[in-house]
Write a protein that holds these residues in place. Structure first.
Motif, mmCIF file in Angstrom:
data_model
loop_
_atom_site.group_PDB
_atom_site.id
_atom_site.type_symbol
_atom_site.label_atom_id
_atom_site.label_comp_id
_atom_site.label_asym_id
_atom_site.label_seq_id
_atom_site.Cartn_x
_atom_site.Cartn_y
_atom_site.Cartn_z
ATOM 1 N N HIS A 176 8.183 7.156 1.995
ATOM 2 C CA HIS A 176 8.340 6.794 0.585
ATOM 3 C C HIS A 176 8.543 8.031 -0.281
ATOM 4 O O HIS A 176 9.488 8.117 -1.063
ATOM 5 N N ARG A 177 7.657 9.002 -0.102
ATOM 6 C CA ARG A 177 7.719 10.175 -0.967
ATOM 7 C C ARG A 177 8.925 11.044 -0.670
ATOM 8 O O ARG A 177 9.539 11.609 -1.586
ATOM 9 N N LYS A 237 0.818 -1.214 0.000
ATOM 10 C CA LYS A 237 0.000 0.000 0.000
ATOM 11 C C LYS A 237 0.848 1.258 0.000
ATOM 12 O O LYS A 237 0.471 2.291 -0.554
ATOM 13 N N ALA A 238 2.009 1.177 0.642
ATOM 14 C CA ALA A 238 2.866 2.363 0.719
ATOM 15 C C ALA A 238 3.887 2.398 -0.411
ATOM 16 O O ALA A 238 4.683 3.331 -0.501
ATOM 17 N N GLY A 239 3.874 1.368 -1.253
ATOM 18 C CA GLY A 239 4.844 1.352 -2.343
ATOM 19 C C GLY A 239 6.264 1.048 -1.888
ATOM 20 O O GLY A 239 7.238 1.477 -2.499
ATOM 21 N N LEU A 242 0.147 4.022 7.773
ATOM 22 C CA LEU A 242 0.253 4.330 6.344
ATOM 23 C C LEU A 242 0.698 5.763 6.040
ATOM 24 O O LEU A 242 1.557 5.950 5.165
ATOM 25 N N PRO A 243 0.136 6.762 6.724
ATOM 26 C CA PRO A 243 0.624 8.122 6.431
ATOM 27 C C PRO A 243 2.128 8.245 6.624
ATOM 28 O O PRO A 243 2.808 8.865 5.812
ATOM 29 N N THR A 249 1.866 12.642 2.928
ATOM 30 C CA THR A 249 1.398 11.485 3.704
ATOM 31 C C THR A 249 0.180 10.804 3.105
ATOM 32 O O THR A 249 -0.182 9.719 3.537
ATOM 33 N N LYS A 250 -0.449 11.438 2.172
ATOM 34 C CA LYS A 250 -1.710 10.853 1.687
ATOM 35 C C LYS A 250 -1.461 9.726 0.677
ATOM 36 O O LYS A 250 -0.419 9.705 0.038
ATOM 37 N N ASN A 272 3.902 6.482 3.815
ATOM 38 C CA ASN A 272 3.791 7.309 2.616
ATOM 39 C C ASN A 272 4.768 8.475 2.670
ATOM 40 O O ASN A 272 5.442 8.782 1.681
#
Lengths: 128, 128
Positions: free
Chosen positions: A51-52, A9-11, A44-45, B127-128, A48
DNA sequence: CTTGACCTTACTGCAAGGGTAAGGTTTAAG
DNA sequence: CTTAAACCTTACCCTTGCAGTAAGGTCAAG
């Protein structure tokens, strides 16, 4: 959720998720009775964010700062802005360095004989 | 010449010189009776080549290729030219990536509230 | 019952050396 | 003569951000 599910889900990879846990970027999750990690959506946030921001050139330590801001309800958005701007400056420095190096290489290449003989002004220049 | 002397002449550290020996970039030098490495001038062109090509963004393995060309009297200068041009292309790819990332960060920063409140569209976006 | 897809911990490896330990040597000074 | 500084040696761990692998436990399907 098991680890492969949050990872996807988070890649991220499963390996990476465990790594982020080990270095303290994400909290240690609950465990099922069989010992499997058990995640809920609240992670997850953060994943994410990791990841980003990793993709945006932030180091894991810099991600830690971002996460701390994310977790801190008393943060100022100006602090986040500041981190981003610092990163932009760092990138610009890198770009300038690369440009320097590139120009040097191009200068070498244009002076090069570029033929079948062994005489090579590039090597001559680099070894002297 | 002892190791600190060649190192200084080539603009390298003693550590680095020993490292390049370990990974086979430079030949193992003779030893004095006390065990100290004993260099002659013939190693300097290679160390210079390493120093300059490392500074120009070549990896140690890429330096190895350059050294092989340098040591090969049957080389073609065109081959050296080719290596340089490949490196230029790699640098251009890196530059493009950095530019991409930078634009992304700048886009984030300009959308940012940048004040003392905690609401932060950067964090929201990441975070989204 | 076994195969395959998950999960676990723990260790090794990559790049390119830097830092430090623990020791031997040499040289200049007191 | 001795000692301290300044060299030299090998050998090990540290860094970054995971990936790969070993060796094993677990779980659902056929």
């Amino acid at each position: 959720m098991k680890i492969s599910e949050v990872a996807e889900k988070a890649g991220l990879t499963v390996k990476a998720v465990r790594y982020y846990e080990n270095v303290g970027l994400i909290p240690k999750p609950a465990r099922q009775q069989n010992g499997y990690r058990s995640y809920d959506d609240s992670v997850l946030p953060i994943l994410n964010l990791i990841h980003r921001s990793r993709a945006a050139g932030f180091s894991v330590d810099e991600c830690r700062e971002l996460i701390e801001l994310f977790n801190n309800p008393a943060r100022h958005s100006a602090d986040v802005h500041e981190l981003i701007c610092q990163k932009v400056e760092a990138i610009e420095k890198q770009q300038a360095q690369l440009e320097h190096i590139k120009e040097h290489l191009i200068a070498l290449a244009t002076r090069c004989e570029n033929n079948e003989k062994s005489t090579c002004s590039i090597l001559a220049s680099l070894t002297k």
